[in-house]
Design a protein around this motif. Sequence first.
Motif, PDB file in Angstrom:
ATOM      1  N   VAL A   1      43.912 -32.289   1.530  1.00 48.14           N
ATOM      2  CA  VAL A   1      44.238 -33.068   2.721  1.00 48.14           C
ATOM      3  C   VAL A   1      45.215 -32.282   3.581  1.00 48.14           C
ATOM      4  O   VAL A   1      46.294 -31.924   3.129  1.00 48.14           O
ATOM      5  CB  VAL A   1      44.864 -34.429   2.345  1.00 48.14           C
ATOM      6  CG1 VAL A   1      45.210 -35.204   3.608  1.00 48.14           C
ATOM      7  CG2 VAL A   1      43.923 -35.233   1.467  1.00 48.14           C
ATOM      8  N   CYS A   2      44.818 -31.993   4.820  1.00 49.38           N
ATOM      9  CA  CYS A   2      45.701 -31.266   5.729  1.00 49.38           C
ATOM     10  C   CYS A   2      46.398 -32.217   6.704  1.00 49.38           C
ATOM     11  O   CYS A   2      47.354 -31.837   7.353  1.00 49.38           O
ATOM     12  CB  CYS A   2      44.896 -30.235   6.519  1.00 49.38           C
ATOM     13  SG  CYS A   2      44.160 -28.947   5.470  1.00 49.38           S
ATOM     14  N   SER A   3      45.894 -33.433   6.798  1.00 47.58           N
ATOM     15  CA  SER A   3      46.452 -34.390   7.740  1.00 47.58           C
ATOM     16  C   SER A   3      47.646 -35.121   7.140  1.00 47.58           C
ATOM     17  O   SER A   3      47.772 -35.255   5.924  1.00 47.58           O
ATOM     18  CB  SER A   3      45.371 -35.404   8.125  1.00 47.58           C
ATOM     19  OG  SER A   3      45.917 -36.454   8.891  1.00 47.58           O
ATOM     20  N   ASP A   4      48.516 -35.619   8.021  1.00 46.21           N
ATOM     21  CA  ASP A   4      49.665 -36.405   7.574  1.00 46.21           C
ATOM     22  C   ASP A   4      49.319 -37.873   7.401  1.00 46.21           C
ATOM     23  O   ASP A   4      50.138 -38.656   6.917  1.00 46.21           O
ATOM     24  CB  ASP A   4      50.819 -36.276   8.573  1.00 46.21           C
ATOM     25  CG  ASP A   4      51.461 -34.896   8.517  1.00 46.21           C
ATOM     26  OD1 ASP A   4      51.421 -34.274   7.437  1.00 46.21           O
ATOM     27  OD2 ASP A   4      51.990 -34.445   9.544  1.00 46.21           O
TER      28      ASP A   4
ATOM     29  N   VAL B   1      39.600 -40.876   3.800  1.00 49.81           N
ATOM     30  CA  VAL B   1      39.087 -40.212   4.991  1.00 49.81           C
ATOM     31  C   VAL B   1      40.258 -39.646   5.788  1.00 49.81           C
ATOM     32  O   VAL B   1      41.273 -40.325   5.982  1.00 49.81           O
ATOM     33  CB  VAL B   1      38.275 -41.182   5.868  1.00 49.81           C
ATOM     34  CG1 VAL B   1      37.693 -40.455   7.078  1.00 49.81           C
ATOM     35  CG2 VAL B   1      37.151 -41.823   5.045  1.00 49.81           C
ATOM     36  N   ALA B   2      40.112 -38.394   6.235  1.00 50.30           N
ATOM     37  CA  ALA B   2      41.151 -37.719   7.011  1.00 50.30           C
ATOM     38  C   ALA B   2      40.574 -37.265   8.349  1.00 50.30           C
ATOM     39  O   ALA B   2      39.362 -37.059   8.475  1.00 50.30           O
ATOM     40  CB  ALA B   2      41.695 -36.513   6.246  1.00 50.30           C
ATOM     41  N   PRO B   3      41.418 -37.095   9.360  1.00 50.22           N
ATOM     42  CA  PRO B   3      40.943 -36.567  10.649  1.00 50.22           C
ATOM     43  C   PRO B   3      40.400 -35.153  10.484  1.00 50.22           C
ATOM     44  O   PRO B   3      40.831 -34.401   9.598  1.00 50.22           O
ATOM     45  CB  PRO B   3      42.206 -36.566  11.522  1.00 50.22           C
ATOM     46  CG  PRO B   3      43.155 -37.487  10.850  1.00 50.22           C
ATOM     47  CD  PRO B   3      42.862 -37.389   9.384  1.00 50.22           C
ATOM     48  N   SER B   4      39.460 -34.796  11.340  1.00 51.20           N
ATOM     49  CA  SER B   4      38.900 -33.443  11.318  1.00 51.20           C
ATOM     50  C   SER B   4      38.417 -33.100  12.721  1.00 51.20           C
ATOM     51  O   SER B   4      38.504 -33.913  13.643  1.00 51.20           O
ATOM     52  CB  SER B   4      37.742 -33.347  10.320  1.00 51.20           C
ATOM     53  OG  SER B   4      36.597 -34.000  10.837  1.00 51.20           O
ATOM     54  N   ALA B   5      37.873 -31.902  12.867  1.00 49.06           N
ATOM     55  CA  ALA B   5      37.366 -31.468  14.165  1.00 49.06           C
ATOM     56  C   ALA B   5      36.205 -32.329  14.644  1.00 49.06           C
ATOM     57  O   ALA B   5      35.942 -32.438  15.843  1.00 49.06           O
ATOM     58  CB  ALA B   5      36.930 -30.004  14.092  1.00 49.06           C
TER      59      ALA B   5
ATOM     60  N   GLN C   1      36.582 -36.839   8.220  1.00 50.99           N
ATOM     61  CA  GLN C   1      35.806 -36.331   7.100  1.00 50.99           C
ATOM     62  C   GLN C   1      36.255 -37.009   5.814  1.00 50.99           C
ATOM     63  O   GLN C   1      37.439 -37.322   5.643  1.00 50.99           O
ATOM     64  CB  GLN C   1      35.963 -34.815   6.949  1.00 50.99           C
ATOM     65  CG  GLN C   1      37.352 -34.386   6.475  1.00 50.99           C
ATOM     66  CD  GLN C   1      37.444 -32.888   6.252  1.00 50.99           C
ATOM     67  OE1 GLN C   1      37.527 -32.129   7.215  1.00 50.99           O
ATOM     68  NE2 GLN C   1      37.422 -32.482   4.996  1.00 50.99           N
ATOM     69  N   VAL C   2      35.302 -37.253   4.941  1.00 56.13           N
ATOM     70  CA  VAL C   2      35.609 -37.824   3.632  1.00 56.13           C
ATOM     71  C   VAL C   2      36.215 -36.732   2.764  1.00 56.13           C
ATOM     72  O   VAL C   2      35.628 -35.661   2.592  1.00 56.13           O
ATOM     73  CB  VAL C   2      34.345 -38.392   2.962  1.00 56.13           C
ATOM     74  CG1 VAL C   2      34.642 -38.819   1.521  1.00 56.13           C
ATOM     75  CG2 VAL C   2      33.808 -39.583   3.754  1.00 56.13           C
ATOM     76  N   VAL C   3      37.414 -36.975   2.226  1.00 51.47           N
ATOM     77  CA  VAL C   3      38.062 -35.979   1.370  1.00 51.47           C
ATOM     78  C   VAL C   3      38.012 -36.384  -0.102  1.00 51.47           C
ATOM     79  O   VAL C   3      38.300 -35.569  -0.977  1.00 51.47           O
ATOM     80  CB  VAL C   3      39.528 -35.734   1.793  1.00 51.47           C
ATOM     81  CG1 VAL C   3      39.585 -35.108   3.168  1.00 51.47           C
ATOM     82  CG2 VAL C   3      40.345 -37.023   1.752  1.00 51.47           C
TER      83      VAL C   3
ATOM     84  N   ILE D   1      37.679 -47.094  12.255  1.00 54.56           N
ATOM     85  CA  ILE D   1      36.273 -47.514  12.309  1.00 54.56           C
ATOM     86  C   ILE D   1      35.359 -46.357  11.922  1.00 54.56           C
ATOM     87  O   ILE D   1      34.366 -46.530  11.209  1.00 54.56           O
ATOM     88  CB  ILE D   1      35.907 -48.034  13.713  1.00 54.56           C
ATOM     89  CG1 ILE D   1      36.684 -49.314  14.020  1.00 54.56           C
ATOM     90  CG2 ILE D   1      34.407 -48.299  13.808  1.00 54.56           C
ATOM     91  CD1 ILE D   1      36.394 -50.461  13.091  1.00 54.56           C
ATOM     92  N   THR D   2      35.697 -45.153  12.382  1.00 52.89           N
ATOM     93  CA  THR D   2      34.921 -43.975  11.983  1.00 52.89           C
ATOM     94  C   THR D   2      34.961 -43.800  10.471  1.00 52.89           C
ATOM     95  O   THR D   2      33.950 -43.515   9.831  1.00 52.89           O
ATOM     96  CB  THR D   2      35.481 -42.709  12.668  1.00 52.89           C
ATOM     97  OG1 THR D   2      35.461 -42.885  14.076  1.00 52.89           O
ATOM     98  CG2 THR D   2      34.644 -41.492  12.310  1.00 52.89           C
ATOM     99  N   ALA D   3      36.138 -43.997   9.882  1.00 54.29           N
ATOM    100  CA  ALA D   3      36.284 -43.884   8.429  1.00 54.29           C
ATOM    101  C   ALA D   3      35.437 -44.925   7.720  1.00 54.29           C
ATOM    102  O   ALA D   3      34.789 -44.638   6.702  1.00 54.29           O
ATOM    103  CB  ALA D   3      37.757 -44.039   8.046  1.00 54.29           C
ATOM    104  N   LEU D   4      35.429 -46.142   8.235  1.00 54.70           N
ATOM    105  CA  LEU D   4      34.620 -47.207   7.640  1.00 54.70           C
ATOM    106  C   LEU D   4      33.146 -46.836   7.636  1.00 54.70           C
ATOM    107  O   LEU D   4      32.453 -46.993   6.630  1.00 54.70           O
ATOM    108  CB  LEU D   4      34.840 -48.502   8.421  1.00 54.70           C
ATOM    109  CG  LEU D   4      33.938 -49.686   8.054  1.00 54.70           C
ATOM    110  CD1 LEU D   4      34.191 -50.125   6.616  1.00 54.70           C
ATOM    111  CD2 LEU D   4      34.176 -50.852   9.020  1.00 54.70           C
TER     112      LEU D   4
END
Length: 206
Positions: A134-137, A108-112, A116-118, A40-43
């Motif tokens: 992209v650092c996330s899996d 969109v990838a997870p971030s602190a 965050q939009v990558v 939902i955050t990514a959306l």
Amino acid sequence: MAYLLPGLSLTVCDAGYRLVRRALDGGYPVVPVPGASFPITALVLSGLPSDSFIYLGELPQAPVARAELLAAVSLEPRTVLALVPRALLPAALADLRSTLGDRPLVLVAPSATGAQVVWRGRLEQNAAASDPVVCSDILVLVIGGAPVGAGRWDEDRLHAGIQSLLVEGMGAKEISQQLAVASGWPRRKIYRLVVELAQGGTTDAG
């Protein structure tokens, strides 16, 4: 200045979408307050319509299952959300291009800060070739819905879809069943095209 989004539930609506879209169009960064739902955050961050959407969960690893799932939503007018492992991203993007055609796409990838939009662009621009950092899996794909009036594919798109599924090892029966749903073409005609293309020939789909 950044726009903070303290209530993600307030942005999953027409008014919230317009607010995010205006901020992005004005060149302002949009930063979410971390919430419980990464998709939902990514959306919300995507700037794509958020008043109505469909969530596919994690895309299947198996090419045939993944292609079938995407074909089932190819005419879906709502924004589409899907999770994809980073290692699967190039294959998933290739399937999206061949099945859905050119659509808006946001990765969109997870971030602190929660997410965050990558990468932001369109499917035809090939995000995988652009090598987003992209650092996330795991990532969320936010994909624009089918354009208004979308219906039967043109012949070039049908050929591209067939070729993509042939490369993945699908047979004529599977391809014709799957693409009949997505493309609007009769199953029997698709089957004939698959056989022709698999034999290295060309045919008029007419």
